[in-house]
Design a protein around this motif. Structure first.
Motif, PDB file in Angstrom:
ATOM      1  N   GLN A 198       5.143   5.949  -7.464  1.00  0.00           N
ATOM      2  CA  GLN A 198       4.330   6.385  -8.596  1.00  0.00           C
ATOM      3  C   GLN A 198       5.190   6.766  -9.796  1.00  0.00           C
ATOM      4  O   GLN A 198       4.852   6.470 -10.944  1.00  0.00           O
ATOM      5  CB  GLN A 198       3.449   7.559  -8.175  1.00  0.00           C
ATOM      6  N   GLU A 201       6.357   3.586 -11.524  1.00  0.00           N
ATOM      7  CA  GLU A 201       5.309   2.958 -12.322  1.00  0.00           C
ATOM      8  C   GLU A 201       5.102   3.711 -13.627  1.00  0.00           C
ATOM      9  O   GLU A 201       4.948   3.117 -14.698  1.00  0.00           O
ATOM     10  CB  GLU A 201       4.013   2.913 -11.523  1.00  0.00           C
ATOM     11  N   ALA A 239       2.649  -1.917 -11.482  1.00  0.00           N
ATOM     12  CA  ALA A 239       2.479  -1.727 -10.043  1.00  0.00           C
ATOM     13  C   ALA A 239       3.124  -2.866  -9.265  1.00  0.00           C
ATOM     14  O   ALA A 239       3.830  -2.642  -8.276  1.00  0.00           O
ATOM     15  CB  ALA A 239       0.989  -1.620  -9.706  1.00  0.00           C
TER      16      ALA A 239
END
Length: 707
Positions: A198, A201, A239
């Motif tokens: 995360q 990204e 992603a």
């Protein structure tokens, strides 16, 4: 007698302990107990008969070996493996040997006496047991060769165990780094090393998001343009980019990157190919370079050429890939692949045309025509020659009109102008005169003759032919117009002004003999022009914006009124006319016209199938206009009479330095003129024309006038 071995646990002594002739070497330690009587031998295996044979020969029994407990040989750490004797190898009970240090009550182990090999036909040694009857081998054959067990299974088992352990460690290491980007990894310059999925990204969105929204500058050669990424179907997939760097994988490269460090990685770009192709196709038009055709021309009589230059255009399919590959990862314009676009006229075509042009001006061309031989010099040929593209080549074109003029200028009385047939009045009636053919040159034939001669290096003579030229109006064509009778006529009285009358005489001369063919329009101004002194006109009285003054051509409005009425009663279409501001009693009220060069004209249109020949003259104090043709229309005219009469008055203009006294004219009034036109009894035109005249007031310059 020797002792019989007792039944034991099936083990045998090591081969190194065997002694020939059944004798055992003494061993340190207590004396071995004598073995008990042997038990009956083992039963034969199923399906196998017992082996008969003679009893062992008598002789001294071998002394049993009784090694001391815990005794070892010189090579005790390399003792050979001693396999158990399998059941099928236990065919005979040869003897027993007590285990070292064992009590007499314990079970003895089997011992197989060593039997030396003998040559064929030899007798066994004295005291040695005889070989079994009917046997070809020895009792130890079962333990030799392939019967010996291998250490490979244990080694393989150990290797497999090591592999399993290492695999477990490898898989564990991969799981350990699965959710982390390898250190030192950058995507389009954005560092995401050692970040979780995360976080990586988010870092890409923050670092590349603004750049992904910027216009993409594209370049093809020297031309540049821009593309909007969103409209071009391009978007960053953070992603998918991070997913390719994290997640569980058995690839060794992934683990190596976590140990040695990652590097620069290209971002994953989502691409709408249809949108990208459409955007590239649209921008390609502005990036294209048009090819330049080669040209050939003449400058100062010399042949010169401009070189052909290739153009370029964007290769759309390859350009799509170039943009996708370069987006976000490169700075500056994206160079799009291009391909050359050849000109329609390439250099080879240009060179060939230049050679022809040089031939054209290499020497003069001689034309033979009508018994004369005019010479056309190189400068004339250069002015009359041009090269234009045709079917991918530069083709020489020759201007026939220029060449014709050049030939006529260099000959004497070569051409005879045709004499157009025309009408002349004789004894007051129209007759046709003239109409003879002439001689001329056909410009196309001249060009076809001179061109090949100009392009030839050897034969530079052109045969030009004279051709007959028919007159524009032949006698036959005029006869077909049906000019045979007067279909309408009108006359107006002259005034006492001699200069005005001279203008009308000159006007009548110009109108007389004018032919208005079917579907043509007569214009009085065009017929009289130029209305100047050089054309025979004089200055006389006119009315301009309500003011009486003098001007060249004064009085020609009477020519307009007379001609208008002639066309009115012939039934022709009224195209243009305008009445005077003031009414003059010599003209029919409401049915008259004036002219003023540049603004007011009198025109009518001949809408009959016959020609209209105008005859005009001054005679007996009147101006006449007649129209000769074939009767086609019947015309009936009427008017409303004078209405709304405004009487004249005297106007005092003594305050004006230009004041000119004027006695005054007619009252002002309104009137409507009607015309009904019939053809073969049918009403084809029903017209009305309204006009209002101003009162022609008197002018006083003495201060005694009215308002």
């Amino acid at each position: 007698m020797g002792q019989r071995p007792t039944e034991g646990d099936g083990s045998v002594p090591a081969q190194g302990d065997e002694v020939p002739n059944g004798e055992s070497s003494p061993a340190p330690g207590p004396q071995a107990q004598e073995p008990a009587e042997p038990a009956p031998g083992p039963a034969p295996e199923p399906g196998q008969a017992a082996e008969p044979g003679p009893a062992p020969a008598p002789g001294p029994a071998p002394e049993p070996v009784d090694p001391a407990p815990n005794a070892t040989s010189d090579d005790d750490d390399e003792s050979p493996y001693q396999p158990r004797v399998r059941a099928y190898e236990q065919r005979r009970i040869l003897g027993t040997v007590a285990a070292p240090g064992a009590a007499s009550s314990t079970a003895a182990t089997q011992a197989i006496p060593a039997v030396p090999a003998s040559a064929p036909g030899s007798q066994p040694a004295a005291g040695a047991p005889a070989p079994p009857a009917g046997g070809a081998g020895t009792p130890l054959e079962g333990l030799s060769g392939d019967g010996a067990p291998s250490r490979a299974p244990k080694v393989l088992l150990g290797v497999l165990a090591g592999v399993v352990v290492l695999a477990g460690l490898y898989v564990g290491a991969q799981w350990l780094v699965a959710d982390t980007v390898p250190p030192g990894t950058t995507v389009a310059g954005v560092d995401i090393g050692d970040l979780g999925t995360q976080e990586a990204e988010a870092a890409l969105d923050a670092g590349l998001g603004p750049r992904a929204a910027e216009p993409i500058t594209v370049r093809a050669g020297d031309a540049t343009s821009t593309l909007d990424p969103a409209e071009s179907g391009l978007s960053l997939d953070s992603a998918a980019t991070v997913e390719g760097l994290t997640g569980f994988s058995l690839s060794p490269a992934r683990l190596i990157e976590h140990v040695a460090g990652g590097g620069e990685v290209e971002p994953v770009v989502d691409t709408d190919r249809a949108a990208l192709t459409a955007a590239v196709t649209e921008v390609s038009a502005s990036l294209a370079t048009e090819p330049v055709d080669g040209t050939v021309r003449f400058a100062d009589g010399e042949a010169v050429a401009t070189k052909a230059v290739d153009g370029s255009q964007v290769v759309t399919g390859d350009a799509d890939d170039a943009i996708v590959d370069a987006w976000l990862v490169t700075s500056g314009p994206v160079d799009l692949p291009t391909e050359p676009v050849p000109p329609a006229i390439d250099q080879a075509d240009t060179d060939a045309a230049l050679a022809e042009a040089e031939t054209v001006v290499s020497a003069a061309v001689t034309a033979t025509v009508g018994g004369q031989k005019p010479e056309l010099p190189a400068r004339v040929l250069a002015r009359a020659t041009s090269f234009s593209p045709e079917d991918g080549e530069l083709t020489a074109r020759f201007d026939g009109d220029r060449l014709t003029s050049a030939i006529v200028d260099r000959t004497n009385d070569l051409l005879q102008e045709p004499d157009n047939a025309h009408f002349e009045f004789s004894d007051g009636k129209p007759t046709i005169v003239g109409g003879q053919t002439g001689t001329t040159l056909d410009p196309q034939q001249v060009a076809d003759a001179v061109g090949p001669a100009a392009l030839s290096a050897d034969e530079r003579t052109a045969d030009v032919k004279l051709v007959e030229e028919d007159p524009e109006d032949s006698r036959a064509s005029l006869e077909e117009l049906g000019v045979k009778e007067i279909v309408s006529e009108f006359s107006t009285p002259l005034t006492s002004e001699p200069i005005r009358t001279k203008n009308l005489v000159r006007g009548a001369e110009l109108v007389n003999g004018t032919l208005v063919k079917p579907d043509e329009t007569f214009s009085l101004v065009d017929t009289l022009s130029p209305i100047e002194v050089s054309n025979g006109f004089f200055a006389a009285g006119v009315v301009n914006n309500g003011i009486h003054s003098d001007a060249v051509g004064g009085g020609l409005s009477q020519m307009a009124t007379t001609s208008y009425n002639a066309g009115f009663f012939a039934g022709f279409d009224d195209v243009a006319h305008r009445q005077h501001s003031y009414w003059f009693s010599r003209y029919p009220a409401g049915r008259e016209s004036t002219i003023y060069v540049g603004s007011i004209d009198m025109k009518f249109h001949n809408d009959t199938p016959y020609g209209a020949l105008m005859q005009s003259y001054v005679s007996g104090g009147r101006l006449y206009v007649k129209i000769w043709s074939t009767k086609y229309y019947e015309v009936k005219a009427s008017d409303s009479g004078k209405q709304d009469v405004v009487p004249v008055k005297t106007v005092d203009k003594s305050s004006s330095p230009d004041c000119e006294p004027y006695p005054g004219g007619e009252d002002g009034f309104a009137i409507t003129v009607y015309r009904k036109v019939y053809h073969d009894g049918d009403l084809v035109k029903d017209e009305s024309d309204f006009w209002r005249y101003k009162p022609d007031d008197a002018v006083s310059c003495s201060g005694k006038g009215g308002d």
